[in-house]
Scaffold this motif. Structure first.
Motif, PDB file in Angstrom:
ATOM      1  N   LEU A  10       0.858  -1.186   0.000  1.00 39.92           N
ATOM      2  CA  LEU A  10       0.000   0.000   0.000  1.00 39.92           C
ATOM      3  C   LEU A  10       0.890   1.230   0.000  1.00 39.92           C
ATOM      4  O   LEU A  10       1.923   1.258   0.657  1.00 39.92           O
ATOM      5  N   LEU A  11       0.487   2.232  -0.736  1.00 44.45           N
ATOM      6  CA  LEU A  11       1.274   3.450  -0.798  1.00 44.45           C
ATOM      7  C   LEU A  11       0.580   4.512   0.071  1.00 44.45           C
ATOM      8  O   LEU A  11      -0.636   4.446   0.270  1.00 44.45           O
ATOM      9  N   PRO A  12       1.358   5.453   0.606  1.00 43.10           N
ATOM     10  CA  PRO A  12       0.785   6.387   1.592  1.00 43.10           C
ATOM     11  C   PRO A  12      -0.486   7.091   1.101  1.00 43.10           C
ATOM     12  O   PRO A  12      -1.388   7.356   1.890  1.00 43.10           O
ATOM     13  N   TRP A  13      -0.529   7.398  -0.197  1.00 42.29           N
ATOM     14  CA  TRP A  13      -1.688   8.149  -0.708  1.00 42.29           C
ATOM     15  C   TRP A  13      -2.884   7.247  -1.029  1.00 42.29           C
ATOM     16  O   TRP A  13      -3.890   7.707  -1.548  1.00 42.29           O
ATOM     17  N   HIS A  14      -2.776   5.954  -0.719  1.00 39.51           N
ATOM     18  CA  HIS A  14      -3.913   5.050  -0.908  1.00 39.51           C
ATOM     19  C   HIS A  14      -4.861   5.063   0.283  1.00 39.51           C
ATOM     20  O   HIS A  14      -5.902   4.402   0.260  1.00 39.51           O
ATOM     21  N   GLU A  15      -4.456   5.790   1.314  1.00 38.12           N
ATOM     22  CA  GLU A  15      -5.191   5.813   2.580  1.00 38.12           C
ATOM     23  C   GLU A  15      -6.716   5.988   2.417  1.00 38.12           C
ATOM     24  O   GLU A  15      -7.496   5.216   2.965  1.00 38.12           O
ATOM     25  N   THR A  16      -7.107   6.991   1.640  1.00 42.68           N
ATOM     26  CA  THR A  16      -8.540   7.283   1.495  1.00 42.68           C
ATOM     27  C   THR A  16      -9.272   6.120   0.843  1.00 42.68           C
ATOM     28  O   THR A  16     -10.338   5.695   1.306  1.00 42.68           O
ATOM     29  N   ALA A  17      -8.681   5.588  -0.216  1.00 44.53           N
ATOM     30  CA  ALA A  17      -9.308   4.476  -0.927  1.00 44.53           C
ATOM     31  C   ALA A  17      -9.411   3.249  -0.015  1.00 44.53           C
ATOM     32  O   ALA A  17     -10.444   2.568   0.027  1.00 44.53           O
ATOM     33  N   VAL A  18      -8.343   2.994   0.743  1.00 42.76           N
ATOM     34  CA  VAL A  18      -8.342   1.832   1.633  1.00 42.76           C
ATOM     35  C   VAL A  18      -9.402   1.981   2.720  1.00 42.76           C
ATOM     36  O   VAL A  18     -10.127   1.036   3.032  1.00 42.76           O
ATOM     37  N   ALA A  19      -9.516   3.196   3.274  1.00 44.42           N
ATOM     38  CA  ALA A  19     -10.519   3.436   4.323  1.00 44.42           C
ATOM     39  C   ALA A  19     -11.920   3.169   3.771  1.00 44.42           C
ATOM     40  O   ALA A  19     -12.769   2.559   4.438  1.00 44.42           O
ATOM     41  N   GLN A  20     -12.151   3.607   2.544  1.00 42.64           N
ATOM     42  CA  GLN A  20     -13.453   3.404   1.893  1.00 42.64           C
ATOM     43  C   GLN A  20     -13.734   1.894   1.732  1.00 42.64           C
ATOM     44  O   GLN A  20     -14.828   1.416   2.024  1.00 42.64           O
ATOM     45  N   LEU A  21     -12.703   1.142   1.314  1.00 44.47           N
ATOM     46  CA  LEU A  21     -12.870  -0.298   1.111  1.00 44.47           C
ATOM     47  C   LEU A  21     -13.065  -1.023   2.448  1.00 44.47           C
ATOM     48  O   LEU A  21     -13.905  -1.919   2.568  1.00 44.47           O
ATOM     49  N   GLN A  22     -12.285  -0.611   3.452  1.00 44.66           N
ATOM     50  CA  GLN A  22     -12.387  -1.286   4.745  1.00 44.66           C
ATOM     51  C   GLN A  22     -13.746  -1.050   5.396  1.00 44.66           C
ATOM     52  O   GLN A  22     -14.308  -1.952   6.015  1.00 44.66           O
TER      53      GLN A  22
END
Ligand SMILES: [Zn+2]
Length: 351
Positions: A17-29
């Motif tokens: 995971l790259l640092p700027w994936h945070e928002t997308a990951v939060a949405q998926l989680q």
């Protein structure tokens, strides 16, 4: 029937995971926690932002045996070992076949059939389609059938940098996950860590703010070479040591889109500095000493008109096979007219 086009992923996967994936990951989680992970996702964002990395992480996490409440990739369970080794039978990667530009209807049809069967290991069946905008029209139509009647426990992950090239019917049946461009300081910190020797704000700017793209340029030494070469030939042109025909010929031969990007950054950086009356804002070229600065009396509107022409030329190059050399030559003639005070002064200084 053997179907080589829908073999499971065969390359080892190191989900990152790259640092700027945070928002997308939060949405998926959050969707996962609520048991609302859709059956089809469209990961969209510019090239060089790590959409593939995000898709790999997501596939590994969905298949991980420990993702009961939190979507994660533990790296230790049997499923994680299979995904990491690139041999999970329920994970498919669909891309244009070798020597082909497009994803064929046969590939998508076979994928639909595989997803319709029982999963080998009892969990999700996942297909990653990349890049989704390279599906043929019939392939997209075939995918639509799977999207409309998704088999149970299946996840389709579509990746694209050009969502508008996908049929609206496909887009509307997927949940969109935007992979966003990172903030400049986040991107630069990451880039400096990944390529400490060659990372620079200019390199990042040249890569359109996309860190992985910048890293590719850095690894190939491509940006540094281009920057040096462009500075040299532009200085020679402004000094009258060479002419537009020769320069246009050289530029048209190789890496023309990158050269046009460089010129765009050079002109906009000069114009920005001139408007603010602050020479520190000049970021291009990275070797200013080798290129005359533009006159204080620079006609800003004329410079921006040159930038507009440059961008139009770049867009045209991507679409049509126009006479590259002539097009560049005509742009260079107009550039010299716009900058004539600078060119004249530099010529005088060198005579
Ligand atoms: Zn696991």
């Amino acid at each position: 029937m053997s179907d080589p086009v829908v073999e499971p992923v065969v390359e080892p996967i190191h989900p990152q995971l790259l640092p700027w994936h945070e928002t997308a990951v939060a949405q998926l989680q959050s969707a996962w926690r609520a048991s609302h992970l859709p059956h089809a996702l469209l990961l969209q964002g510019a090239d060089g932002l790590g959409k593939k990395s995000l898709a790999k992480w997501l596939a590994c996490a969905v298949l991980c045996e420990r993702s009961h409440t939190t979507l994660q990739h533990c790296g230790e369970c049997a499923n994680c070992k299979l995904t990491t080794a690139g041999s999970h039978p329920d994970l498919l990667w669909i891309a244009p076949e070798e020597d082909k530009q497009q994803i064929s209807v046969d590939q998508i049809r076979a994928t639909g059939e595989r997803l319709g069967k029982t999963s080998y290991l009892g969990g999700y069946k996942i297909a990653i389609v990349e890049p989704a905008h390279q599906m043929t029209h019939s392939a997209a139509n075939s995918l639509l059938k799977t999207l409309e009647e998704p088999p149970p426990q299946c996840l389709l992950i579509l990746l694209t940098s050009r969502p508008s090239s996908l049929p609206a019917t496909v887009r509307s049946r997927c949940q969109r996950i935007a992979v966003l461009r990172p903030k400049r300081d986040v991107a630069l910190t990451w880039l400096q860590h990944a390529a400490s020797d060659t990372a620079s704000p200019q390199l990042l700017e040249f890569a359109g703010g996309a860190p992985l793209r910048a890293l590719e340029f850095a690894r190939a030494g491509a940006f540094d070479a281009l920057d040096r070469e462009m500075t040299r030939s532009l200085a020679a042109l402004l000094a009258g040591d060479t002419d537009v025909t020769q320069v246009a010929g050289e530029w048209a031969k190789d890496a023309l889109p990158d050269r046009l990007t460089w010129l765009d950054l050079w002109l906009t950086s000069q114009a920005r500095a001139a408007i603010a009356g602050n020479a520190d804002l000049v970021t291009f070229p990275t070797r200013p000493a080798h290129l005359p600065s533009l006159p204080r009396t620079l006609n800003i509107s004329a410079v921006y008109r040159m930038v507009d022409r440059l961008r139009a030329l770049k867009a045209q190059l991507a679409r049509t096979s126009l006479q590259r050399e002539l097009a560049v030559e005509s742009w260079l003639v107009a550039l010299l007219d716009t900058l004539s005070p600078a060119a004249t002064r530099h010529r005088a200084a060198n005579s």
